[in-house]
Design an enzyme around this catalytic site. Structure first.
Site, short mmCIF file in Angstrom:
data_model
loop_
_atom_site.label_atom_id
_atom_site.label_comp_id
_atom_site.label_asym_id
_atom_site.label_seq_id
_atom_site.Cartn_x
_atom_site.Cartn_y
_atom_site.Cartn_z
N GLY A 1 0.83 -1.22 0.00
CA GLY A 1 0.00 0.00 0.00
C GLY A 1 0.86 1.26 0.00
N ARG B 1 0.70 -4.94 -5.08
CA ARG B 1 0.82 -6.12 -4.22
C ARG B 1 0.96 -7.30 -5.19
NH1 ARG B 1 -0.87 -3.89 0.72
NH2 ARG B 1 -2.64 -2.50 0.59
N ASP C 1 5.28 -5.25 5.91
CA ASP C 1 5.65 -6.62 6.29
C ASP C 1 5.64 -7.59 5.11
OD1 ASP C 1 6.01 -8.33 8.86
OD2 ASP C 1 4.52 -9.42 7.69
N THR D 1 4.43 2.28 5.67
CA THR D 1 3.02 1.87 5.74
C THR D 1 2.30 2.76 6.74
OG1 THR D 1 1.47 0.17 6.53
CG2 THR D 1 3.70 0.00 7.37
N ASP E 1 0.01 1.86 8.59
CA ASP E 1 -0.50 1.05 9.71
C ASP E 1 0.40 1.07 10.95
OD1 ASP E 1 -2.46 0.37 7.92
OD2 ASP E 1 -1.66 -1.62 7.47
N ASP F 1 2.43 -1.07 11.83
CA ASP F 1 2.28 -2.41 12.44
C ASP F 1 3.52 -3.28 12.26
OD1 ASP F 1 2.06 -2.63 9.70
OD2 ASP F 1 0.41 -4.08 9.75
N ARG G 1 -5.73 -2.40 9.01
CA ARG G 1 -5.81 -3.83 8.78
C ARG G 1 -6.09 -4.55 10.09
NH1 ARG G 1 -4.17 -6.08 3.95
NH2 ARG G 1 -2.73 -4.44 3.45
O1 F6P Z 1 -1.67 -1.55 4.75
C1 F6P Z 1 -2.21 -0.30 4.47
C2 F6P Z 1 -3.70 -0.38 4.29
O2 F6P Z 1 -4.20 0.89 3.98
C3 F6P Z 1 -4.47 -1.01 5.46
O3 F6P Z 1 -4.68 -0.10 6.51
C4 F6P Z 1 -5.73 -1.43 4.76
O4 F6P Z 1 -6.35 -2.49 5.47
C5 F6P Z 1 -5.23 -1.90 3.43
O5 F6P Z 1 -4.00 -1.24 3.20
C6 F6P Z 1 -6.15 -1.61 2.28
O6 F6P Z 1 -5.56 -2.11 1.13
P1 F6P Z 1 -6.06 -1.78 -0.34
O7 F6P Z 1 -5.72 -0.36 -0.65
O8 F6P Z 1 -5.33 -2.74 -1.21
O9 F6P Z 1 -7.53 -1.98 -0.32
#
Ligand code: F6P
Length: 333
Positions: A23, A84, A115, A138, A140, A142, A184
């Site tokens: 992301g 991704r 991660d 990120t 997050d 995390d 997440r």
């Molecule tokens: O990891 C970053 C994040 O924004 C999370 O907080 C969220 O759950 C996820 O990515 C959303 O991913 P996408 O943009 O692929 O829907």
């Protein structure tokens, strides 16, 4: 204040590449700028890889000069784009990636991501002996073994700004609002936003609360004369948790409105904090790579830059601060 490490100038490689993966996060551009400019100052050429591991496999390379990264420090998103990449879970795919990098004369790689991106980087290195250093990017926050990640501060600030606006309506209409934030499976964003936004309570995956407990929190506020409430909800595994909670609260006689902040938290101009963090970590990543380090992330530990092996990072969960959680509840009561 983050301490800037001093590096003795060593140069093991003369050609490296940089990519963003997973992301996007505000501050990734500042990190790219730092990687490129620091490497060039060390006499090393830099290749940009577009769209993360997918772009690496499709050979989407661009040359990066000092001027290529001018005027990007303030921009959200990533000029290198991101992705991704499911295919990178396969060993044969990672071998192909290492072969491509070597064929192009690239000797080391900087991966800016989270991660999942570091897991790919770890296997790329261990199976093919291709040097990689990771930079934690990120929203997050995390990632284990680093106190901070690029984009977290901006995402939290964006969400708090939204809460300040929502509070006007909540207060004017005497309403309860459930504000859902990203993160997440972790509650780091929610906890920070709840604290900074003055929420009644924070619902996070790390500390389950029953509907009854949430109702009691709202009722306690009403008894104190409160006519409106803000409850911050971490999205958890799947966005939309706040809508389900609102239905359950309604069954208990508590009407509420839901606001899912979603991707608004991912975009926008990075804060000064994220720009500085990204600049320090980007340069540190290059310095460690050129000094011959590999298979590790540059992280922040107690305001110092730390080099942490990927094997100590990937798959580990960073705990939310129980002290911050406790304090946020005490201040809301
Ligand atoms: O990891 C970053 C994040 O924004 C999370 O907080 C969220 O759950 C996820 O990515 C959303 O991913 P996408 O943009 O692929 O829907």
């Amino acid at each position: 204040m983050l301490k800037v490490p001093t590096f003795t100038s060593k140069k093991k490689y003369s050609s490296i590449a940089v990519m963003t993966s997973g992301g996007d996060a505000p501050g990734m551009n500042a990190a790219i700028r730092s990687v490129v400019r620091y490497a060039i100052v060390q006499g090393c050429e830099v290749h940009g890889i577009l769209r993360g591991y997918s772009g690496l496999l499709d050979e989407q390379f661009i040359p990066l000069e000092a001027s290529s990264v001018a005027n990007i420090i303030q921009r959200g998103g990533t000029i290198l784009k991101t992705d991704r990449c499911e295919a990178f879970y396969k060993k044969a795919t990672r071998k192909k990636a290492a072969d491509i990098l070597r064929r192009r004369g690239i000797e080391g790689l900087v991966v800016i991501g989270g991660d999942g991106s570091f897991t790919g980087a770890y296997h790329l290195e261990s199976e093919n002996k291709f040097p990689v250093i990771g930079v934690p990017g990120t929203i997050d926050n995390d990632i284990a073994k680093t106190d901070d990640t690029i984009g977290f501060d901006t995402a939290v600030s964006t969400a708090i700004e939204a809460i300040d606006r929502i509070r006007d309506t909540a207060s004017s209409h005497d309403r309860t609002f459930l504000v859902e934030v990203m993160g997440r499976s972790s509650g780091h964003i929610a906890l920070q936003v709840g604290m900074g936004g003055g929420a009644e309570t924070v619902i996070i995956p790390e500390r389950k609360q029953s509907i009854q407990q949430i109702c009691e929190t709202i009722d306690r506020g009403i008894r104190r004369g409160k006519t409106s409430s803000i409850i911050v909800v971490a999205e958890g595994q799947e966005p939309g948790l706040s809508s389900r909670l609102a239905k359950d609260l309604a069954k208990k006689g508590h009407a509420s409105k839901v606001c899912i902040l979603g991707h608004t938290q991912r975009g926008g101009t990075p804060t000064a904090h994220d720009r500085v963090l990204a600049s320090v970590l980007g340069a540190s990543a290059v310095a460690y790579l050129l000094a011959g380090k590999s298979s590790a992330m540059v992280g922040v530990q107690d305001s110092h830059v730390a080099l942490v092996p990927f094997k100590d990072v990937i798959g580990f969960k960073k705990q939310v601060s129980s002290e911050l959680l406790q304090l946020s509840h005490e201040l809301a009561s």
